[in-house]
Design a protein around this motif. Structure first.
Motif, PDB file in Angstrom:
ATOM      1  N   VAL A 257      35.431  32.794  32.290  1.00 10.86           N
ATOM      2  CA  VAL A 257      36.009  32.621  33.625  1.00 10.86           C
ATOM      3  C   VAL A 257      36.235  34.002  34.233  1.00 10.86           C
ATOM      4  CG1 VAL A 257      37.879  31.583  34.967  1.00 10.86           C
ATOM      5  CG2 VAL A 257      37.287  30.604  32.746  1.00 10.86           C
ATOM      6  N   VAL A 258      35.831  34.149  35.483  1.00 14.43           N
ATOM      7  CA  VAL A 258      36.180  35.355  36.250  1.00 14.43           C
ATOM      8  C   VAL A 258      37.117  34.904  37.372  1.00 14.43           C
ATOM      9  CG1 VAL A 258      35.340  37.277  37.649  1.00 14.43           C
ATOM     10  CG2 VAL A 258      33.970  36.434  35.724  1.00 14.43           C
ATOM     11  N   VAL A 259      38.321  35.451  37.374  1.00 12.02           N
ATOM     12  CA  VAL A 259      39.314  35.130  38.407  1.00 12.02           C
ATOM     13  C   VAL A 259      39.497  36.399  39.249  1.00 12.02           C
ATOM     14  CG1 VAL A 259      41.667  34.326  38.879  1.00 12.02           C
ATOM     15  CG2 VAL A 259      40.497  33.583  36.783  1.00 12.02           C
ATOM     16  N   GLN A 260      39.097  36.308  40.508  1.00 12.14           N
ATOM     17  CA  GLN A 260      39.126  37.517  41.339  1.00 12.14           C
ATOM     18  C   GLN A 260      40.527  37.803  41.880  1.00 12.14           C
ATOM     19  OE1 GLN A 260      36.899  39.779  41.759  1.00 12.14           O
ATOM     20  NE2 GLN A 260      35.062  38.759  40.953  1.00 12.14           N
ATOM     21  N   HIS A 261      40.883  39.079  41.851  1.00  8.84           N
ATOM     22  CA  HIS A 261      42.094  39.593  42.503  1.00  8.84           C
ATOM     23  C   HIS A 261      41.692  40.816  43.319  1.00  8.84           C
ATOM     24  CE1 HIS A 261      43.573  38.054  38.483  1.00  8.84           C
ATOM     25  NE2 HIS A 261      44.403  37.405  39.277  1.00  8.84           N
ATOM     26  N   ARG A 262      42.637  41.306  44.131  1.00  8.73           N
ATOM     27  CA  ARG A 262      42.419  42.569  44.842  1.00  8.73           C
ATOM     28  C   ARG A 262      43.634  43.476  44.634  1.00  8.73           C
ATOM     29  NH1 ARG A 262      38.339  40.264  45.633  1.00  8.73           N
ATOM     30  NH2 ARG A 262      37.301  39.668  47.559  1.00  8.73           N
ATOM     31  N   ASP A 263      43.343  44.766  44.479  1.00  6.98           N
ATOM     32  CA  ASP A 263      44.396  45.790  44.440  1.00  6.98           C
ATOM     33  C   ASP A 263      44.299  46.597  45.735  1.00  6.98           C
ATOM     34  OD1 ASP A 263      44.746  44.864  41.886  1.00  6.98           O
ATOM     35  OD2 ASP A 263      44.597  46.820  40.908  1.00  6.98           O
ATOM     36  N   LEU A 264      45.444  46.891  46.332  1.00  5.91           N
ATOM     37  CA  LEU A 264      45.489  47.660  47.577  1.00  5.91           C
ATOM     38  C   LEU A 264      46.320  48.914  47.360  1.00  5.91           C
ATOM     39  CD1 LEU A 264      44.468  45.025  48.888  1.00  5.91           C
ATOM     40  CD2 LEU A 264      46.276  45.215  50.564  1.00  5.91           C
ATOM     41  N   LEU A 265      45.802  50.043  47.836  1.00  8.06           N
ATOM     42  CA  LEU A 265      46.609  51.265  47.888  1.00  8.06           C
ATOM     43  C   LEU A 265      46.799  51.606  49.361  1.00  8.06           C
ATOM     44  CD1 LEU A 265      47.955  53.740  46.567  1.00  8.06           C
ATOM     45  CD2 LEU A 265      45.711  54.875  46.662  1.00  8.06           C
ATOM     46  N   ALA A 266      48.054  51.612  49.809  1.00  6.23           N
ATOM     47  CA  ALA A 266      48.369  51.899  51.213  1.00  6.23           C
ATOM     48  C   ALA A 266      49.061  53.263  51.261  1.00  6.23           C
ATOM     49  CB  ALA A 266      49.278  50.815  51.775  1.00  6.23           C
ATOM     50  N   LEU A 267      48.381  54.254  51.851  1.00  8.86           N
ATOM     51  CA  LEU A 267      48.948  55.605  51.948  1.00  8.86           C
ATOM     52  C   LEU A 267      49.256  55.911  53.402  1.00  8.86           C
ATOM     53  CD1 LEU A 267      46.566  57.573  49.519  1.00  8.86           C
ATOM     54  CD2 LEU A 267      48.829  56.594  49.042  1.00  8.86           C
ATOM     55  N   PRO A 268      50.430  56.457  53.685  1.00 11.13           N
ATOM     56  CA  PRO A 268      50.762  56.806  55.071  1.00 11.13           C
ATOM     57  C   PRO A 268      49.691  57.710  55.666  1.00 11.13           C
ATOM     58  CG  PRO A 268      52.681  57.030  53.652  1.00 11.13           C
ATOM     59  CD  PRO A 268      51.512  56.763  52.742  1.00 11.13           C
ATOM     60  N   ALA A 269      49.279  57.392  56.877  1.00  8.21           N
ATOM     61  CA  ALA A 269      48.242  58.212  57.531  1.00  8.21           C
ATOM     62  C   ALA A 269      48.778  59.631  57.713  1.00  8.21           C
ATOM     63  CB  ALA A 269      47.872  57.607  58.873  1.00  8.21           C
ATOM     64  N   ALA A 270      47.849  60.623  57.589  1.00  4.98           N
ATOM     65  CA  ALA A 270      48.286  62.038  57.687  1.00  4.98           C
ATOM     66  C   ALA A 270      48.826  62.314  59.083  1.00  4.98           C
ATOM     67  CB  ALA A 270      47.111  62.937  57.376  1.00  4.98           C
TER      68      ALA A 270
END
Ligand SMILES: C[S@@+](CC[C@H](N)C(=O)[O-])C[C@H]1O[C@@H](n2cnc3c(N)ncnc32)[C@H](O)[C@@H]1O
Length: 270
Positions: A257-270
């Protein structure tokens, strides 16, 4: 403060999934996070919906320097586990704060170097994720293992698609007057954090379950079928046959079984 209603997560379930979670997490997001954090001295990291602390056990050894982790959860039993789970013997300290994270505001996060969450966003609503993104404005956030709504079972079974659709509908159910995001969480969160001034990177973080993780596969499969039947009671009879076929394949080491997830990295814009 009222604790927003959401499904209960037993510590045994979190223990069972911790190895698969660690293998799935998108390590490619750690380097840009480290580069952003730079040399902050003692990093103050808040893990939202921490459960027993699996995020800290994975991430703390990958970050340099002393760290103070503040674990937030509404479940006191899980917080007690998290408090006892200090990480790798270096300069890492842990505190717990019992609270409903949907009530967090920017002021609550003053002095925070990093916000993390793992397997949490799909349990929230769009409004709650937007409020969280607003509270995190100016602070980096690593938001991992949100369900993405895609599951692939091998070998295929004629009932897969119907169970899958019913499960996804159940993930998006209304509970306690709140519509959960379920598989919409990654896209909704990316959009919300961007709107509140972050640059968002995204990576897939799939569980890959096979014979080596048969106990987790069995538990996941049963929960998957139960949720589908809760959404579609008319599936109960065919779903019991389906469950039996799938558990037999699992016991025989044939099911993957492949169960898809997503990881997000949110960095403040420069
Ligand atoms: C699927 S578990 C994930 C736990 C942990 N982050 C991990 O990856 O093992 C979701 C966690 O979020 C917590 N949680 C869900 N909604 C919450 C809320 N509104 N406030 C605080 N904690 C919440 C639950 O108690 C549970 O510990």
């Amino acid at each position: 403060m009222s604790m927003a209603a959401a499904p209960y997560c037993p510590p045994e379930w979190l223990a069972l999934r911790e190895g698969a979670d660690a293998a799935a997490r998108a390590t490619a997001l750690v380097a840009p996070l480290r580069a952003y954090l730079g040399d902050v001295g003692r990093a103050v990291i808040r893990d939202l919906g921490c459960g027993t602390g699996s995020m800290a056990r994975w991430l703390a050894p990958l970050l340099p320097g002393p760290q103070h982790w503040i674990m937030h959860d509404r479940d006191p039993v899980l917080l007690a586990h998290a408090a006892a789970s200090v990480v790798d013997g270096r300069a890492v300290t842990v505190a717990t704060e019992r609270r409903d994270i949907t009530g967090l505001r920017g002021d609550d996060l003053a002095g925070t170097s990093l916000v993390t969450a793992s397997a949490l966003l799909d349990l929230l609503t769009a409004v709650e994720v937007d409020r969280l993104a607003a509270a995190c404005a100016g602070i980096p956030a690593l938001l991992t293992l949100s369900v993405a709504g895609e599951v692939e079972l091998t070998p295929a079974d004629p009932l897969d698609a119907e169970i899958h659709a019913a499960f996804n509908a159940h993930q998006r159910r209304v509970t306690g007057g709140r519509r959960l995001l379920g598989p919409d969480a990654p896209a909704v969160a990316a959009e919300a954090f961007e709107r509140h001034g972050a640059v968002v990177r995204e990576q897939a973080s799939p569980w890959r379950l096979g014979a080596d993780r048969s106990a987790l596969t069995r538990e996941w499969l049963s929960g998957w079928v139960d949720a589908a039947c809760a959404e579609r009671p008319d599936l109960a009879v065919p779903a019991e046959d389906y469950r039996r076929r799938r558990l037999e394949a699992c016991a025989g080491g044939e099911l993957r079984v492949v169960v898809q997830h997503r990881d997000l990295l949110a960095l403040p814009a420069a």
